[in-house]
Design an enzyme around this catalytic site. Structure first.
Site, PDB file in Angstrom:
ATOM      1  N   SER A  69      -2.609 -12.582 -24.778  1.00 26.14           N
ATOM      2  CA  SER A  69      -3.554 -13.146 -23.806  1.00 26.14           C
ATOM      3  C   SER A  69      -4.968 -12.896 -24.302  1.00 26.14           C
ATOM      4  O   SER A  69      -5.225 -11.904 -25.008  1.00 26.14           O
ATOM      5  CB  SER A  69      -3.364 -12.499 -22.435  1.00 26.14           C
ATOM      6  OG  SER A  69      -4.413 -12.872 -21.542  1.00 26.14           O
ATOM      7  N   TYR A  93      -2.169  -4.283 -18.034  1.00 25.08           N
ATOM      8  CA  TYR A  93      -1.979  -5.644 -18.541  1.00 25.08           C
ATOM      9  C   TYR A  93      -2.698  -5.820 -19.875  1.00 25.08           C
ATOM     10  O   TYR A  93      -2.122  -6.296 -20.861  1.00 25.08           O
ATOM     11  CB  TYR A  93      -2.491  -6.644 -17.510  1.00 25.08           C
ATOM     12  CG  TYR A  93      -2.178  -8.087 -17.828  1.00 25.08           C
ATOM     13  CD1 TYR A  93      -1.054  -8.706 -17.304  1.00 25.08           C
ATOM     14  CD2 TYR A  93      -3.010  -8.840 -18.655  1.00 25.08           C
ATOM     15  CE1 TYR A  93      -0.761 -10.029 -17.587  1.00 25.08           C
ATOM     16  CE2 TYR A  93      -2.723 -10.169 -18.947  1.00 25.08           C
ATOM     17  CZ  TYR A  93      -1.610 -10.757 -18.413  1.00 25.08           C
ATOM     18  OH  TYR A  93      -1.319 -12.066 -18.708  1.00 25.08           O
TER      19      TYR A  93
END
Length: 279
Positions: free
Chosen positions: A160, A173
């Site tokens: 990401s 995350y």
């Protein structure tokens, strides 16, 4: 990838979001796809839906299995089933799954609750440890596969842009997604030198996937629902991303036999806002 041979593809987190978009894309292209997910509701839904994505002339097969990626024994059992389903061969492993529960839930990093560490453990287990274990277990299958002429199978890890552009209270995350980049580079060297298996990473930006779920299908929700004019204007490209944008990047990596250990960013560029909504 146009005109290439049918492939055997394993996608984690394939029942919703980007993973489901990839499942649908590769099924429609005539490839055989095995997806796993931990969400029983979404799995049940795609089991009722996926056959409609398959071209009538295709001999491809598909399977959707329940698998908790926190459970190493469950992962091992699933890979044995993948081996049986695909006759011992795998062309592409796509490590897409990520535990998103708790992201943006408002807990501060300095919160002293046990839930913070449970969230950390879950995200690291699903987003980093599972891709490492899956990569290891799939080596024999990938060696027997052939994703590109003269090449064995390939691994694609979904990271990401949050690996580089973090937000408040997204430590687990961001750490998992950044860790995937280091894992990708290391695996590309180890598996490349020994087995010619290529390993690359894709870093999606804002990919809008609210339509890639059972609830949206039931309501016939269009892709653009929930987006605003401002959402598009934040991006120099003029729009938010789609799951199909990730599929195109994957097709490039599958067919490019000289590319390994690389990071492919798929992002329309955010000109005025760094914080992304949930993928």
């Amino acid at each position: 990838m146009s005109g290439t041979q049918p492939l055997k593809i394993l996608i984690t987190g394939g029942a919703r979001g980007i993973g489901r978009g990839l499942f649908q894309h590769f099924m429609r292209a005539g490839h055989s796809v095995y997806v796993l997910d931990a969400n029983t509701t979404e799995l049940d839904h795609i089991r009722r839906t996926a056959e409609t994505w398959k071209p009538s002339s295709s001999a491809s097969v598909w399977k959707a299995s329940l698998c908790d990626l926190r459970d190493r024994s469950a992962i091992k059992a699933t890979i044995e089933d993948v081996k049986s389903t695909f006759d011992g061969k795998l062309d592409v492993l796509i490590n897409n799954a990520m535990a998103t529960e708790g992201v943006g839930a408002g807990r501060l990093m300095e919160d002293n609750s046990d839930e913070i560490m449970e969230d950390w453990d879950t995200k690291i287990a699903v987003g980093l440890t599972a891709p490492y274990l899956l990569g290891r277990l799939c080596v024999p299958l990938l060696k027997a596969g052939s994703s590109a002429p003269g090449s064995p199978g390939t691994i694609i890890n979904i990271s990401s842009t949050r690996a580089y552009q973090a937000e408040d209270n997204h430590e687990a995350y961001s750490a998992a997604k950044a860790g995937i980049l280091g894992l990708t580079r290391s695996m590309s060297v180890s598996l490349g030198h020994r087995h010619k298996i290529r390993v690359n990473a894709i870093l999606p930006g804002w990919i809008h996937v609210m339509n890639e779920r059972a609830e949206a299908d039931g309501a016939s929700v269009a892709w653009e629902v929930g987006l605003t004019k401002e959402d598009a204007e934040w991006h120099p490209a003029g729009r938010v991303g789609r799951a199909g944008d990730i599929a195109k990047a994957i097709e490039y990596l599958i067919g490019s036999g000289f590319v390994t250990g690389q990071e492919v960013v798929v992002d329309g560029g955010v000109g005025r806002k760094m914080v992304y909504p949930e993928e």
